[in-house]
Design a protein around this motif. Structure first.
Motif, mmCIF file in Angstrom:
data_model
loop_
_atom_site.group_PDB
_atom_site.id
_atom_site.type_symbol
_atom_site.label_atom_id
_atom_site.label_comp_id
_atom_site.label_asym_id
_atom_site.label_seq_id
_atom_site.Cartn_x
_atom_site.Cartn_y
_atom_site.Cartn_z
ATOM 1 N N VAL A 14 -7.527 -3.217 5.040
ATOM 2 C CA VAL A 14 -8.173 -1.988 4.581
ATOM 3 C C VAL A 14 -8.960 -1.270 5.679
ATOM 4 O O VAL A 14 -8.821 -0.046 5.843
ATOM 5 C CB VAL A 14 -9.068 -2.277 3.353
ATOM 6 N N ILE A 18 -8.413 2.655 6.808
ATOM 7 C CA ILE A 18 -9.471 3.660 6.719
ATOM 8 C C ILE A 18 -9.730 4.285 8.085
ATOM 9 O O ILE A 18 -9.950 5.501 8.211
ATOM 10 C CB ILE A 18 -10.759 3.039 6.141
ATOM 11 N N PHE A 241 -5.832 3.494 -0.324
ATOM 12 C CA PHE A 241 -6.878 3.788 0.655
ATOM 13 C C PHE A 241 -6.477 4.919 1.603
ATOM 14 O O PHE A 241 -7.306 5.425 2.351
ATOM 15 C CB PHE A 241 -7.235 2.524 1.448
ATOM 16 N N THR A 244 -8.499 8.170 1.254
ATOM 17 C CA THR A 244 -9.808 8.416 1.874
ATOM 18 C C THR A 244 -9.705 9.606 2.833
ATOM 19 O O THR A 244 -10.707 10.250 3.117
ATOM 20 C CB THR A 244 -10.301 7.179 2.650
#
Length: 297
Positions: A14, A18, A241, A244
């Motif tokens: 993750v 990101i 994710f 984002t």
């Protein structure tokens, strides 16, 4: 125990994802600051740097620069080039939050393309998300100063061609490694976009050169972190994710460019965000169900 191992692996993946979305959002900041330069010119500089860096990496690793599936590699480069040019044009002409929202429609377009091209049947609820997302697109155009439909169309074209590109990349996993795919992208883009960039050429100023270099280098870094993330964990587990990037676009547009969205535009962005999350959950559920039945057989 297996669950804990899987969770630990996802936790490692993750942060890489990101960071990748942050870097891609930073690239869009550079593109927006370079709005006085043609999008084709920025794409050309970006792809030149990507070509040089990826080529050096392949040679250092002792790999050849020739791919295995030339037709698909060319298709990836062709459709990816159109998507990239459309994205940069959209970023230069619309608020950053809106441009980022439009390009994030790619997963929903991917479902449609996979339905027809890969014969992966989309469920009725996924078609519903598609229609609802387009309702959100209509809303994000609104506001005190409505965004012209032409730029909305360019942003949708970027998402559509990016979806085609991702579909092709899925097929390329069977024949070519990631770095080879990255290398061939600019190899196809430069002959296609380069002549147009020369025709539209606007001489970069002093700080422009630094921004162009930063865009190229950040692209390589973003691709690296994205690749690492998907090597550590299945795409179906961490793809959410990716969104984002939408949040980065809203924050950067507001803080750096003083871009304020109207209430109706925020509603549109929120609707699209919910459609993306819903589509992710449905896709993940279908993948888990297919894997379960596969194990039974």
């Amino acid at each position: 125990m297996a669950f804990l191992c899987s969770y630990a692996q996802m936790s490692r993946a993750v942060p890489f994802l990101i960071i990748a979305t942050f870097l891609y959002a930073s690239i869009n900041i550079g593109v927006k600051f370079l709005s006085h330069l043609p999008a084709t010119e920025i794409v050309t500089f970006r792809q030149l740097i990507t070509l040089l860096v990826s080529g050096v990496i392949l040679l250092q690793q002792g790999r050849g620069v020739r791919g295995n599936n030339t037709k698909l590699l060319f298709a990836r480069g062709f459709f990816g080039s159109i998507a990239l040019v459309c994205l940069f044009i959209c970023v230069q002409n619309t608020p950053l939050a809106i441009a980022t929202t439009l390009i994030n429609l790619t997963p929903i377009f991917t479902v449609v393309i996979a339905h027809f091209y890969l014969k992966e049947k989309a469920s009725p609820i996924q078609w519903g998300f598609l229609l609802l997302a387009f309702a959100g697109v209509v809303l994000i155009r609104g506001g005190v100063e409505p965004v012209p439909w032409i730029w909305i169309g360019v942003g949708l074209a970027a998402a559509l061609f990016a979806a085609i590109t991702y579909t092709v990349v899925r097929e390329l996993r069977r024949s070519d490694e990631a770095m080879t795919v990255i290398f061939f992208f600019p190899l196809v883009t430069l002959p296609l976009v380069g002549p147009v960039a020369l025709y539209q050429w606007v001489p970069p100023q002093s700080w422009d050169w630094l921004l162009l270099l930063a865009i190229g280098l950040l692209t390589v870094l973003a691709q690296y972190f994205m690749t690492v993330a998907y090597q550590l964990e299945k795409a179906s587990n961490i793809m959410v994710f990716n969104y984002t990037g939408l949040l980065w676009g809203i924050v950067f547009g507001w803080v750096i460019f003083n871009e304020e969205l109207s209430g109706i535009q925020f509603v549109g962005v929120f609707i699209i965000f919910l459609c993306l999350i819903g589509n992710f959950l449905v896709t993940r559920s279908q993948s888990a169900r297919f894997a379960f039945f596969g194990k039974i057989r």
